[in-house]
Design a protein around this motif. Structure first.
Motif, PDB file in Angstrom:
ATOM      1  N   ALA A 259      74.677  21.890 -33.529  1.00 42.30           N
ATOM      2  CA  ALA A 259      73.450  21.867 -32.726  1.00 42.30           C
ATOM      3  C   ALA A 259      73.585  20.913 -31.544  1.00 42.30           C
ATOM      4  O   ALA A 259      73.139  21.221 -30.431  1.00 42.30           O
ATOM      5  N   PHE A 260      74.212  19.773 -31.751  1.00 43.44           N
ATOM      6  CA  PHE A 260      74.454  18.800 -30.682  1.00 43.44           C
ATOM      7  C   PHE A 260      75.307  19.419 -29.570  1.00 43.44           C
ATOM      8  O   PHE A 260      74.972  19.322 -28.392  1.00 43.44           O
ATOM      9  N   LEU A 261      76.398  20.078 -29.954  1.00 35.86           N
ATOM     10  CA  LEU A 261      77.263  20.711 -28.957  1.00 35.86           C
ATOM     11  C   LEU A 261      76.549  21.845 -28.222  1.00 35.86           C
ATOM     12  O   LEU A 261      76.703  21.997 -27.011  1.00 35.86           O
ATOM     13  N   ALA A 262      75.760  22.638 -28.953  1.00 40.95           N
ATOM     14  CA  ALA A 262      75.017  23.732 -28.314  1.00 40.95           C
ATOM     15  C   ALA A 262      74.045  23.185 -27.276  1.00 40.95           C
ATOM     16  O   ALA A 262      73.902  23.749 -26.184  1.00 40.95           O
ATOM     17  N   ASP A 263      73.386  22.066 -27.591  1.00 44.49           N
ATOM     18  CA  ASP A 263      72.460  21.468 -26.638  1.00 44.49           C
ATOM     19  C   ASP A 263      73.196  20.919 -25.412  1.00 44.49           C
ATOM     20  O   ASP A 263      72.742  21.065 -24.286  1.00 44.49           O
ATOM     21  N   LEU A 264      74.349  20.288 -25.634  1.00 45.15           N
ATOM     22  CA  LEU A 264      75.127  19.763 -24.501  1.00 45.15           C
ATOM     23  C   LEU A 264      75.606  20.859 -23.571  1.00 45.15           C
ATOM     24  O   LEU A 264      75.683  20.669 -22.358  1.00 45.15           O
ATOM     25  N   CYS A 265      75.941  22.006 -24.139  1.00 42.60           N
ATOM     26  CA  CYS A 265      76.516  23.103 -23.355  1.00 42.60           C
ATOM     27  C   CYS A 265      75.469  24.045 -22.783  1.00 42.60           C
ATOM     28  O   CYS A 265      75.808  24.930 -22.003  1.00 42.60           O
ATOM     29  N   ALA A 266      74.206  23.862 -23.150  1.00 43.21           N
ATOM     30  CA  ALA A 266      73.146  24.750 -22.669  1.00 43.21           C
ATOM     31  C   ALA A 266      72.900  24.515 -21.182  1.00 43.21           C
ATOM     32  O   ALA A 266      72.869  23.373 -20.731  1.00 43.21           O
ATOM     33  N   PRO A 267      72.731  25.600 -20.419  1.00 45.60           N
ATOM     34  CA  PRO A 267      72.438  25.430 -18.990  1.00 45.60           C
ATOM     35  C   PRO A 267      71.073  24.772 -18.795  1.00 45.60           C
ATOM     36  O   PRO A 267      70.144  24.985 -19.574  1.00 45.60           O
ATOM     37  N   ARG A 268      70.985  23.935 -17.816  1.00 46.79           N
ATOM     38  CA  ARG A 268      69.746  23.219 -17.518  1.00 46.79           C
ATOM     39  C   ARG A 268      69.292  23.574 -16.100  1.00 46.79           C
ATOM     40  O   ARG A 268      70.116  23.677 -15.188  1.00 46.79           O
ATOM     41  N   PRO A 269      67.980  23.692 -15.900  1.00 49.72           N
ATOM     42  CA  PRO A 269      67.501  23.890 -14.534  1.00 49.72           C
ATOM     43  C   PRO A 269      67.733  22.634 -13.710  1.00 49.72           C
ATOM     44  O   PRO A 269      67.681  21.514 -14.230  1.00 49.72           O
ATOM     45  N   LEU A 270      67.998  22.794 -12.450  1.00 48.61           N
ATOM     46  CA  LEU A 270      68.252  21.683 -11.555  1.00 48.61           C
ATOM     47  C   LEU A 270      66.929  20.997 -11.221  1.00 48.61           C
ATOM     48  O   LEU A 270      65.990  21.641 -10.747  1.00 48.61           O
ATOM     49  N   ASP A 271      66.839  19.707 -11.479  1.00 52.69           N
ATOM     50  CA  ASP A 271      65.646  18.920 -11.157  1.00 52.69           C
ATOM     51  C   ASP A 271      65.927  18.175  -9.863  1.00 52.69           C
ATOM     52  O   ASP A 271      66.636  17.169  -9.849  1.00 52.69           O
ATOM     53  N   LEU A 272      65.373  18.663  -8.762  1.00 57.90           N
ATOM     54  CA  LEU A 272      65.651  18.086  -7.441  1.00 57.90           C
ATOM     55  C   LEU A 272      65.066  16.694  -7.279  1.00 57.90           C
ATOM     56  O   LEU A 272      65.493  15.937  -6.410  1.00 57.90           O
ATOM     57  N   ARG A 273      64.125  16.295  -8.151  1.00 60.19           N
ATOM     58  CA  ARG A 273      63.550  14.957  -8.057  1.00 60.19           C
ATOM     59  C   ARG A 273      64.575  13.886  -8.415  1.00 60.19           C
ATOM     60  O   ARG A 273      64.451  12.738  -8.017  1.00 60.19           O
ATOM     61  N   ASN A 274      65.581  14.253  -9.182  1.00 64.73           N
ATOM     62  CA  ASN A 274      66.588  13.283  -9.627  1.00 64.73           C
ATOM     63  C   ASN A 274      67.786  13.204  -8.694  1.00 64.73           C
ATOM     64  O   ASN A 274      68.725  12.469  -8.982  1.00 64.73           O
ATOM     65  N   LEU A 275      67.794  13.946  -7.621  1.00 65.94           N
ATOM     66  CA  LEU A 275      68.945  13.908  -6.703  1.00 65.94           C
ATOM     67  C   LEU A 275      68.788  12.838  -5.667  1.00 65.94           C
ATOM     68  O   LEU A 275      67.804  12.415  -5.272  1.00 65.94           O
TER      69      LEU A 275
END
Length: 62
Positions: free
Chosen positions: A46-62
């Motif tokens: 489950a840990f690896l699946a979460d790490l490898c899951a695609p995430r939406p880009l949060d432009l506030r953190n750039l």
């Protein structure tokens, strides 16, 4: 006992080793005597699946 493995992507200073078997064991390669985290193989998956899951880009953190 399972064989300890290190990611080929690990740097010299940032290294974690993992031994997979009936349970998953994780330790710091720089401090092997410092202890081992033992978790279920299901939790490791489950840990690896979460790490490898695609995430939406949060432009506030750039």
């Amino acid at each position: 006992m399972s064989e300890w493995r290190t990611s080929r992507y690990s740097g010299k200073d940032n290294c974690v080793e993992v031994a997979l078997g009936a349970v998953s064991q994780i330790r710091d390669a720089k401090d092997r005597a410092g202890g081992t985290l033992i978790i279920s193989t299901r939790s490791w998956d489950a840990f690896l699946a979460d790490l490898c899951a695609p995430r939406p880009l949060d432009l506030r953190n750039l």
